[in-house]
Design a protein around this motif. Structure first.
Motif, mmCIF file in Angstrom:
data_model
loop_
_atom_site.group_PDB
_atom_site.id
_atom_site.type_symbol
_atom_site.label_atom_id
_atom_site.label_comp_id
_atom_site.label_asym_id
_atom_site.label_seq_id
_atom_site.Cartn_x
_atom_site.Cartn_y
_atom_site.Cartn_z
ATOM 1 N N LYS A 11 -7.375 -2.881 -1.066
ATOM 2 C CA LYS A 11 -8.031 -1.681 -0.530
ATOM 3 C C LYS A 11 -7.063 -0.827 0.293
ATOM 4 N N LEU A 12 -6.251 -1.467 1.119
ATOM 5 C CA LEU A 12 -5.345 -0.692 1.975
ATOM 6 C C LEU A 12 -4.236 -0.025 1.167
ATOM 7 N N THR A 13 -3.661 -0.725 0.209
ATOM 8 C CA THR A 13 -2.604 -0.108 -0.595
ATOM 9 C C THR A 13 -3.165 1.001 -1.478
ATOM 10 N N GLU A 14 -4.368 0.776 -2.007
ATOM 11 C CA GLU A 14 -5.004 1.817 -2.825
ATOM 12 C C GLU A 14 -5.268 3.071 -1.991
ATOM 13 N N ALA A 15 -5.507 2.893 -0.690
ATOM 14 C CA ALA A 15 -5.769 4.029 0.200
ATOM 15 C C ALA A 15 -4.486 4.691 0.692
ATOM 16 N N GLY A 16 -3.342 4.219 0.215
ATOM 17 C CA GLY A 16 -2.087 4.884 0.549
ATOM 18 C C GLY A 16 -1.346 4.313 1.738
ATOM 19 N N PHE A 17 -1.712 3.099 2.145
ATOM 20 C CA PHE A 17 -1.028 2.468 3.262
ATOM 21 C C PHE A 17 0.085 1.558 2.761
ATOM 22 N N ARG A 18 1.156 1.509 3.530
ATOM 23 C CA ARG A 18 2.279 0.636 3.194
ATOM 24 C C ARG A 18 2.057 -0.728 3.833
ATOM 25 N N HIS A 19 2.055 -1.761 3.021
ATOM 26 C CA HIS A 19 1.920 -3.134 3.511
ATOM 27 C C HIS A 19 3.294 -3.567 4.011
ATOM 28 N N TYR A 20 3.577 -3.274 5.280
ATOM 29 C CA TYR A 20 4.948 -3.451 5.762
ATOM 30 C C TYR A 20 5.189 -4.797 6.425
ATOM 31 N N GLU A 21 4.109 -5.512 6.773
ATOM 32 C CA GLU A 21 4.213 -6.848 7.362
ATOM 33 C C GLU A 21 2.990 -7.620 6.909
ATOM 34 N N ILE A 22 3.061 -8.921 6.878
ATOM 35 C CA ILE A 22 2.006 -9.732 6.268
ATOM 36 C C ILE A 22 0.611 -9.298 6.688
ATOM 37 N N SER A 23 0.425 -8.958 7.965
ATOM 38 C CA SER A 23 -0.907 -8.625 8.480
ATOM 39 C C SER A 23 -1.068 -7.151 8.841
ATOM 40 N N ASN A 24 -0.096 -6.304 8.509
ATOM 41 C CA ASN A 24 -0.117 -4.934 9.017
ATOM 42 C C ASN A 24 0.137 -3.905 7.926
ATOM 43 N N PHE A 25 -0.604 -2.789 8.041
ATOM 44 C CA PHE A 25 -0.552 -1.707 7.062
ATOM 45 C C PHE A 25 -0.448 -0.384 7.817
ATOM 46 N N ALA A 26 0.389 0.523 7.337
ATOM 47 C CA ALA A 26 0.583 1.782 8.062
ATOM 48 C C ALA A 26 0.875 2.921 7.107
ATOM 49 N N LYS A 27 0.512 4.114 7.538
ATOM 50 C CA LYS A 27 1.030 5.317 6.904
ATOM 51 C C LYS A 27 2.497 5.460 7.297
ATOM 52 N N GLN A 28 3.267 6.141 6.471
ATOM 53 C CA GLN A 28 4.699 6.290 6.720
ATOM 54 C C GLN A 28 4.962 6.837 8.124
ATOM 55 N N GLY A 29 5.812 6.147 8.873
ATOM 56 C CA GLY A 29 6.177 6.597 10.206
ATOM 57 C C GLY A 29 5.292 6.066 11.311
ATOM 58 N N PHE A 30 4.225 5.342 10.967
ATOM 59 C CA PHE A 30 3.310 4.813 11.981
ATOM 60 C C PHE A 30 3.361 3.286 12.084
ATOM 61 N N GLU A 31 4.396 2.672 11.532
ATOM 62 C CA GLU A 31 4.566 1.235 11.688
ATOM 63 C C GLU A 31 4.747 0.902 13.179
#
Length: 387
Positions: A230-250
């Protein structure tokens, strides 16, 4: 190992309105606590820490708990002013504060903004009121919406919420609904954590009595994969095992931990890592206050061997989906290589399809979790302890 002064600062505010059923953090119910005396002690520790390891410029601050936003506006203003007195905060620093929905009224948010806070992480956990009550949370879903609205009205746009899965009585369908409602808030960052039943919690006591109706392991895995989808489909980057962010908001602060870089840790029960040494502070409120009146309030301090630091580098670094770079490893450990130190483990994980090796420009390369390895991350990390 890295010996420069930390550029990241963690501060612990250990007070909560209540103790959640799953929580084993250093936290205490607010009523009757000596909050102002604690803030005095915290400033004493700040002064002693800055004298012992003089800070350069701080790039990230994270105020955790507990629930830091149980401080009243006057206490909040005083606390944030003390941080600035003792630590030079970069003009572009990420300054995060954890908050519980329902504890951020406009006056408090104004004090936070004026004091330098520019990112808020809300402990939402679920969008199901029955489930929130079952896990010991005292907010409800309406509190979540009101808190997000208040934060945006106060000028905060870097907002994150935590959700939990694998909770007692939670189903894949309930989680799916919570994620859908969370995404409707259009926030730039989401943290999604599986429940761990920790000792010294109500949930652990129930678990020992076989009275904690946890979802089956297959359902818990399905929940995690649902979150990723759901998060990747919504355009979020799965940048860490438990964390998802829009670019620049990690989360820049948490990335400090995942890169095994030094950080200051202040407050009751706080952990810190600097100059090759880790420490844990005294946990009790009054013992912490008493100790900080005359010395750094350490519970224990330990030197980190190079071997331990290398293991830590691999375990926390592989939590990030970009993985660990050979050049970064050599930079931290005087030219030693990952293949030299962990060759058998790396070859085994590659062969099992849990890791992949990717070539990078200028002759560098990295190891990172494969799609198969992501849901089996803990198994991968454990290999480096045994090595």
């Amino acid at each position: 190992m890295l010996n420069y002064a930390p550029r990241a600062l963690y501060i612990h505010i250990p007070f909560c309105t209540n103790k959640c059923h799953y929580c084993d953090f250093t936290s205490y119910v607010l009523k009757g606590q000596p909050v102002d005396e604690y803030l005095d002690a915290l400033e004493w520790e700040m002064a002693m820490t800055a004298a012992a390891i003089p800070p350069d410029v701080i790039h990230t601050v994270f105020v955790g708990g507990g629930t830091p936003t149980v401080l009243n506006p006057g206490q909040m203003e005083r606390f944030l002013a003390s941080v600035k007195r003792h630590f030079p905060i970069h003009a572009d620093a990420e300054f995060t504060m954890e908050a519980n929905p329902g504890t951020t009224d406009p006056d408090k948010l104004a004090a936070m903004r004026a004091g330098g806070v520019n990112r808020i992480s809300f402990g939402v956990q679920s969008f199901d009121n029955e489930l929130l009550e079952r896990i010991g949370r005292i907010h409800n879903v309406e509190d979540v919406y009101r808190s997000i609205d208040n934060a945006r009205s106060a000028g905060f746009n870097n907002l994150s919420i935590d959700l939990m899965f694998g909770l007692p009585g939670q189903t894949v369908e309930l989680l799916s609904d919570s994620v859908n409602r969370a995404l409707q808030l259009k926030l730039p960052h989401y943290s999604l954590y599986g429940l761990k039943v920790e000792e010294n919690t109500l949930f652990h006591a129930l678990y020992e009595r076989n009275e904690l109706p946890l979802p089956p392991e297959d359902d818990e895995l399905a929940m995690y994969m649902l979150l990723i989808g759901k998060l990747t489909e919504a355009g979020f980057r799965h940048y860490e095992i438990s964390n998802f962010a829009k670019q620049g908001f990690e989360s820049r602060h948490n990335t400090t931990y995942w890169r095994n870089e030094p950080y200051y840790g202040l407050g009751a029960g706080a952990h810190g890592y600097a100059r090759g040494e880790r420490h844990v502070n005294i946990k009790g409120i009054q013992p912490y206050i008493d100790a900080a009146s005359s010395r750094l309030p350490r519970l224990e301090t330990s030197l980190v061997s190079e071997e331990e630091a290398m293991e830590d580098f691999m375990m926390v670094g592989l939590r990030m989906l970009e993985g660990v770079k050979a050049g970064d490893f050599a930079g931290q450990f005087a030219g030693r290589t990952m293949d030299e130190v962990f060759g058998p483990a790396l070859r085994r994980l590659l062969q099992d399809g849990l890791l992949e090796r990717t070539e990078l420009p200028e002759g560098d390369f990295r190891y990172r979790l494969s799609a198969k390895g992501i849901p089996l991350g803990n198994e991968v990390f454990g290999v480096f302890i045994s090595e």
